[in-house]
Design a protein around this motif. Structure first.
Motif, PDB file in Angstrom:
ATOM      1  N   ASP A   7     -15.867 -13.137  -3.563  1.00  0.00           N
ATOM      2  CA  ASP A   7     -15.005 -12.296  -2.731  1.00  0.00           C
ATOM      3  C   ASP A   7     -14.794 -10.939  -3.409  1.00  0.00           C
ATOM      4  O   ASP A   7     -14.936 -10.805  -4.632  1.00  0.00           O
ATOM      5  CB  ASP A   7     -13.645 -12.971  -2.512  1.00  0.00           C
ATOM      6  N   PHE A   8     -14.476  -9.948  -2.590  1.00  0.00           N
ATOM      7  CA  PHE A   8     -14.090  -8.628  -3.074  1.00  0.00           C
ATOM      8  C   PHE A   8     -12.884  -8.204  -2.256  1.00  0.00           C
ATOM      9  O   PHE A   8     -12.928  -8.188  -1.026  1.00  0.00           O
ATOM     10  CB  PHE A   8     -15.230  -7.617  -2.911  1.00  0.00           C
ATOM     11  N   GLU A   9     -11.783  -7.895  -2.916  1.00  0.00           N
ATOM     12  CA  GLU A   9     -10.543  -7.563  -2.227  1.00  0.00           C
ATOM     13  C   GLU A   9     -10.040  -6.198  -2.681  1.00  0.00           C
ATOM     14  O   GLU A   9     -10.275  -5.796  -3.820  1.00  0.00           O
ATOM     15  CB  GLU A   9      -9.456  -8.611  -2.532  1.00  0.00           C
ATOM     16  N   THR A  10      -9.358  -5.500  -1.785  1.00  0.00           N
ATOM     17  CA  THR A  10      -8.731  -4.234  -2.149  1.00  0.00           C
ATOM     18  C   THR A  10      -7.235  -4.333  -1.904  1.00  0.00           C
ATOM     19  O   THR A  10      -6.790  -4.963  -0.951  1.00  0.00           O
ATOM     20  CB  THR A  10      -9.289  -3.059  -1.308  1.00  0.00           C
ATOM     21  N   LYS A  11      -6.476  -3.743  -2.811  1.00  0.00           N
ATOM     22  CA  LYS A  11      -5.030  -3.634  -2.624  1.00  0.00           C
ATOM     23  C   LYS A  11      -4.783  -2.221  -2.127  1.00  0.00           C
ATOM     24  O   LYS A  11      -4.866  -1.254  -2.892  1.00  0.00           O
ATOM     25  CB  LYS A  11      -4.287  -3.872  -3.940  1.00  0.00           C
ATOM     26  N   SER A  12      -4.516  -2.086  -0.837  1.00  0.00           N
ATOM     27  CA  SER A  12      -4.447  -0.758  -0.241  1.00  0.00           C
ATOM     28  C   SER A  12      -3.146  -0.036  -0.556  1.00  0.00           C
ATOM     29  O   SER A  12      -3.130   1.169  -0.759  1.00  0.00           O
ATOM     30  CB  SER A  12      -4.620  -0.852   1.278  1.00  0.00           C
ATOM     31  N   LYS A  13      -2.050  -0.767  -0.619  1.00  0.00           N
ATOM     32  CA  LYS A  13      -0.788  -0.122  -0.952  1.00  0.00           C
ATOM     33  C   LYS A  13       0.246  -1.179  -1.297  1.00  0.00           C
ATOM     34  O   LYS A  13       0.399  -2.160  -0.586  1.00  0.00           O
ATOM     35  CB  LYS A  13      -0.268   0.736   0.214  1.00  0.00           C
ATOM     36  N   LYS A  14       0.952  -0.962  -2.393  1.00  0.00           N
ATOM     37  CA  LYS A  14       1.992  -1.889  -2.803  1.00  0.00           C
ATOM     38  C   LYS A  14       3.200  -1.713  -1.894  1.00  0.00           C
ATOM     39  O   LYS A  14       3.626  -0.596  -1.615  1.00  0.00           O
ATOM     40  CB  LYS A  14       2.377  -1.591  -4.254  1.00  0.00           C
ATOM     41  N   ALA A  15       3.752  -2.830  -1.405  1.00  0.00           N
ATOM     42  CA  ALA A  15       4.909  -2.767  -0.513  1.00  0.00           C
ATOM     43  C   ALA A  15       6.072  -2.061  -1.193  1.00  0.00           C
ATOM     44  O   ALA A  15       6.272  -2.190  -2.401  1.00  0.00           O
ATOM     45  CB  ALA A  15       5.320  -4.176  -0.096  1.00  0.00           C
TER      46      ALA A  15
END
Length: 408
Positions: A179-187
């Motif tokens: 898998d490859f995941e991105t964290k787009s923005k921290k809440a």
């Protein structure tokens, strides 16, 4: 005994000195704001902070921060919003506040009839407000969509899919990914909680607002991913923040000593690639005794991953400059009207054509087995967030907990 007048010039606030030169955070001091401030001193404090107490817009914005802080405390730190929170209620005196200067007067003991407990509650709300202000006033947040695009595009360029399989590939080398995941923005709430438990307590010190995660089949593939990212200049080693690099996945020192022997063996015995990889995997599997590196105190010791923070030079082209240049060109062609002359006389030196700055992003890499263990039980992200919230709660409520002799 009469105290000489000159002594007032030489009185020290030892708590504040400890914050300024002793490395202590204001959130951990005995008083978050100096006690017994007068109304004029409160106004001077707000001005020094950078806020204008007489500006109606600034006052309205501050009061909005106050209301958000009250709601945040109820939701995350008290039982009414969090079953693991404190069994306390915000006193009525805080609900009666209509202006933030009243909150400061309450916190400094200047409000008539102030009880010590009310004063401590006012300080708690001010601590959360202070953190919210730092989140809101991070100048770089204006460019966040550009930041995400420029960082993630460097990775997406090399992520390919072949049938049902995912790869990190440059066309010649292919590393299979689970898998490859991105964290787009921290809440926003997560940012506030994280800042409340960090000594630095400023938004600029958060390094994981943007991030990527690779899940590989094996631990050796995790190392290959790091190697690939460096070789393709997706990450630049010179832009790594050393204190943020953690490796609890592979004992590099142990592997480095044995790796050359495996290389020599493969040459001597003309090993096929699969046998070479099996030999490497055996060494890594036996590779015990990983050093327990400094890590976030809320991260479980069972958490296994390679993790580091890199910086990316972000380039932002100001769209206003292009539009204004077109208006100026039209004004130059007109040349006669007062409006055209005013436009032509405007100083453009303060309008930046391009904005460039470094922005941090986090990279996490783990093999599938470690990833499964990381997302279960003590090592899970949910447990990590709970521990973070508990830590922030104890820190923000520390003086009140001590005052009321609460068991936490």
């Amino acid at each position: 005994m009469v105290r000489p007048d000159y002594l007032s010039k030489y009185m020290f606030d030892w708590e504040i000195l400890d914050v300024v030169v002793g490395g202590r955070s204001a959130l951990d001091s005995k008083f978050f704001v100096t006690p017994l401030m007068e109304a004029n001193q409160i106004n001077q404090f707000l001005k020094g902070y950078g806020l204008d107490p007489n500006d109606p817009i600034s006052k309205a914005e501050l009061f909005g921060n106050f209301q958000e802080a009250m709601q945040f405390v109820r939701r995350y730190f008290l039982k009414e919003g969090n079953s693991e929170g404190l069994d306390l209620k915000i006193p009525n005196s805080l609900y009666m506040i209509t202006d933030v200067s009243e909150l400061l007067m309450l916190a400094t003991g200047q409000k008539e009839g102030t009880e010590r407990e009310d004063q401590l509650w006012a300080e708690i709300i001010l601590k959360v407000m202070h953190t919210i202000l730092h989140v809101d006033k991070d100048l770089r947040s204006t460019y966040f969509s550009v930041i995400q695009t420029q960082i993630f595009d460097k990775f997406y360029k090399y992520i390919t899919r072949d049938s049902d399989s995912l790869f990190l590939s440059n066309g010649e080398e292919k590393i299979k990914l689970i898998d490859f995941e991105t964290k787009s923005k921290k809440a926003r709430e997560s940012v506030i909680i994280k800042l409340l438990h960090k000594v630095e307590n400023v938004a600029e010190e958060l390094f994981d607002r943007v991030g990527v995660r690779f899940i590989t089949e094996s631990k050796f593939d995790a190392l290959r991913v790091v190697n690939f990212l460096v070789r393709e200049n997706i990450i630049i080693p010179h832009n790594i923040k050393p204190s943020r690099s953690i490796n609890t996945l592979v004992n590099l020192q142990d592997l480095k000593e044995k790796y050359q022997n495996i290389i020599k063996m493969s040459l001597r015995n003309d090993l096929a690639e699969d046998r070479f990889l099996n030999a490497i995997e055996r060494e890594i599997a036996e590779n015990i005794g990983l050093t327990d590196q400094d890590r976030n105190k809320h991260t479980s010791k069972k958490y296994k991953a390679i993790q580091f923070t890199c910086r990316q030079l972000i380039k932002y082209k100001n769209p206003f400059f292009k539009e204004f240049s077109a208006v100026r060109k039209a004004a130059k062609e007109d040349g006669e009207s007062e409006l055209a002359k005013s436009i032509m006389n405007l100083d453009l030196s303060m309008i930046a054509r391009d904005v460039r700055f470094f922005y941090p992003f986090e990279v996490q890499i783990a093999d599938l087995k470690s990833h499964k263990e990381n997302t279960e039980g003590e090592a899970s992200h949910a447990e990590y967030k709970k521990a973070q919230t508990r830590s922030a709660m104890k820190r923000v409520f520390g003086n009140l907990i001590k005052y009321k002799n609460l068991e936490v």
